[in-house]
Write a protein that holds these residues in place. Structure first.
Motif, PDB file in Angstrom:
ATOM      1  N   ILE A   9       0.879  -1.378  -0.056  1.00  0.00           N
ATOM      2  CA  ILE A   9       0.055   0.111   0.273  1.00  0.00           C
ATOM      3  C   ILE A   9       0.573   1.182  -0.073  1.00  0.00           C
ATOM      4  O   ILE A   9       0.270   2.261  -0.328  1.00  0.00           O
ATOM      5  N   ASN A  10       2.597   1.003  -0.087  1.00  0.00           N
ATOM      6  CA  ASN A  10       3.292   2.114   0.191  1.00  0.00           C
ATOM      7  C   ASN A  10       3.571   2.818  -0.894  1.00  0.00           C
ATOM      8  O   ASN A  10       3.870   1.732  -1.924  1.00  0.00           O
ATOM      9  N   GLY A  11       3.132   4.303  -1.760  1.00  0.00           N
ATOM     10  CA  GLY A  11       3.483   4.461  -3.066  1.00  0.00           C
ATOM     11  C   GLY A  11       2.388   4.823  -3.359  1.00  0.00           C
ATOM     12  O   GLY A  11       1.022   4.048  -3.616  1.00  0.00           O
ATOM     13  N   ALA A  12       1.848   5.014  -4.695  1.00  0.00           N
ATOM     14  CA  ALA A  12       1.169   5.960  -5.979  1.00  0.00           C
ATOM     15  C   ALA A  12       0.973   4.370  -6.576  1.00  0.00           C
ATOM     16  O   ALA A  12       1.248   2.700  -6.962  1.00  0.00           O
ATOM     17  N   ALA A  13      -0.770   4.081  -7.146  1.00  0.00           N
ATOM     18  CA  ALA A  13      -1.097   2.912  -7.999  1.00  0.00           C
ATOM     19  C   ALA A  13       0.220   3.431  -9.070  1.00  0.00           C
ATOM     20  O   ALA A  13       0.984   3.616  -9.349  1.00  0.00           O
ATOM     21  N   GLY A  14       0.461   1.353  -9.456  1.00  0.00           N
ATOM     22  CA  GLY A  14       1.489   1.798 -10.184  1.00  0.00           C
ATOM     23  C   GLY A  14       3.150   1.940  -9.598  1.00  0.00           C
ATOM     24  O   GLY A  14       3.932   1.071 -10.687  1.00  0.00           O
ATOM     25  N   GLN A  15       3.335   1.693  -8.679  1.00  0.00           N
ATOM     26  CA  GLN A  15       4.191   2.121  -7.967  1.00  0.00           C
ATOM     27  C   GLN A  15       4.628   0.371  -6.752  1.00  0.00           C
ATOM     28  O   GLN A  15       5.758   0.690  -6.619  1.00  0.00           O
ATOM     29  N   ALA A  16       3.308   1.130  -6.260  1.00  0.00           N
ATOM     30  CA  ALA A  16       3.758  -0.152  -4.967  1.00  0.00           C
ATOM     31  C   ALA A  16       3.698  -1.878  -6.042  1.00  0.00           C
ATOM     32  O   ALA A  16       3.494  -1.824  -6.910  1.00  0.00           O
ATOM     33  N   PRO A  17       4.802  -2.740  -5.103  1.00  0.00           N
ATOM     34  CA  PRO A  17       5.056  -2.447  -3.434  1.00  0.00           C
ATOM     35  C   PRO A  17       6.592  -1.825  -3.598  1.00  0.00           C
ATOM     36  O   PRO A  17       7.414  -1.735  -4.448  1.00  0.00           O
TER      37      PRO A  17
END
Length: 396
Positions: free
Chosen positions: A155-163
């Motif tokens: 859940i850390n970062g923006a959508a497309g960045q996580a994990p």
């Protein structure tokens, strides 16, 4: 140093971060913390940190960060004579803290049950990745492993960045804080206690809202980036010269924000009439806000909004906040002059609290390996000749 834990003796068998951070908190509140380290090499953190010169001196920045206010003795716990020294210290102590992998203390013959025979009021705290009796108890656990297993990285970062991992060892730090809290509670009870701290469970506790949304509302946690999922506009925005966090979470705060940035028209737009409308259309709303604030310096905008009751703050870098008067003048940082072992001044953080309007502090810098052997063992009645023999034979 405050006097809240004056008279409490803690034997710190810990290594690297979670345990040392726990015992550092106790030291700042007045406990006598005796760090027990392997002869010759000490805590692994002595060789860790960004300054290679300090690492070569066994005074690495990672060690210096959470060992101020402690004493250091060296004991080979695999040697029978070393065990006997440790047993003598246990008889004088209130608390033992360790963060070995489960089973290590048993192999050393230093279980809570054996230590209680030396001190029937002993508080014993074990910090490990998953707890002493978990099906995963034998797995090695470092901070990043625990962050991944906990779901935090998902859940850390923006959508497309996580994990993505959190940018510092959060699992280590929060489990150390959890342990310190539990130890203080046990000290208040004034009876023998066995405290089993799980890094994984300590980290999950801090994810309360995220976990509750799943357990109670059935909403699977997803990456939110810099957005507050409970409200809009509430997140990070680009101003003229820097990024700024704005949290217009209440209806009146939203109205003040729109008015101040000259966008009263947004208040009448059907896409943004209610909190739920704004959440549903947050991407479009964010574009409108960033367009409006592009003429504002971030610091000026943050100050103006704050004065009007809208929480806002410039996104700063670590060096910036540490030199800002709100931290630099608060007593949060402790400075030691000409520290033995490093030959220069040292600044470290203390705690996040004030007691009777004063920040806890400690008078002594992080110790060199074994620097307190003579004093601590001398108090046990061991004379200099015996100490020299123990040193020659690698026991201390």
């Amino acid at each position: 140093m405050t006097d809240l834990l004056t008279g409490v003796r803690v034997l710190d068998l810990t290594n690297v971060l979670a345990g040392p951070f726990c015992c550092s908190q106790l030291a700042y509140f007045g406990a006598e913390v005796i760090k027990i380290e392997p002869p010759g090499r000490g805590d692994l953190a002595r060789q860790l940190g960004a300054d290679t010169d300090l690492n070569s001196k066994d005074m690495g920045a990672s060690f210096l960060a959470q060992n101020a206010g402690k004493k250091s003795v060296s004991i080979n716990l695999k040697d029978t004579r070393g065990k006997n020294l440790f047993f003598q210290l246990v008889a004088t102590a209130d608390v033992v803290v360790e963060n070995f992998r489960p089973g290590v203390m048993k192999r050393l013959g230093l279980t809570w049950e054996s230590l209680k025979t030396k001190n029937n009021k002993l508080i014993y705290c074990a910090i490990s990745g998953f707890g002493q009796n978990s099906p995963w108890s034998n797995k090695p656990a470092y901070d990043q492993i625990v962050q991944g297993l906990s779901g935090l990285m998902s859940i850390n970062g923006a959508a497309g960045q996580a994990p993505l991992r959190v940018g510092y060892p959060l699992a280590d730090t929060i489990s150390g804080l959890t342990a310190a809290f539990a130890i203080c509670a046990a000290l208040n009870k004034k009876e023998a206690s066995y405290i089993d701290v799980s890094m994984l469970e300590s980290l999950l506790v801090t994810m309360g809202w995220v976990i509750s949304n799943w357990l109670i509302a059935g909403e699977k946690p997803t990456p939110q980036g810099n957005e507050n999922p409970t409200s809009a506009p509430s997140g990070t925005f680009q101003a003229q010269d820097a990024k700024i966090n704005i949290a217009a979470n209440k209806e009146e705060q939203w109205r003040i924000l729109a008015n101040y940035i000259g966008r009263d028209d947004l208040l009448e737009d059907v896409k943004y009439l209610t909190r739920e409308d704004r959440k549903k259309n947050r991407s479009a709303l964010n574009i409108e806000i960033e367009s409006a604030i592009s003429m504002f310096r971030a610091s000026d905008l943050a100050e103006a909004l704050t004065l009007r009751g809208v929480p806002a703050g410039v996104v700063m870098e670590v060096p910036d906040i540490l030199k800002h008067p709100v931290i630099a003048d608060s007593g949060f940082l402790t400075e030691f002059e000409n520290v033995p072992g490093i030959g220069r001044n040292l600044k470290t953080v203390s705690t996040g609290v004030k007691i009777n309007n004063k920040a806890p502090f400690t008078k002594t810098p992080p110790p060199e390996l074994g620097q307190d052997n003579s004093k601590v063992f001398g108090e046990l009645g061991i004379d200099l000749s015996a100490l020299n023999e123990l040193k020659r034979s690698g026991v201390i």
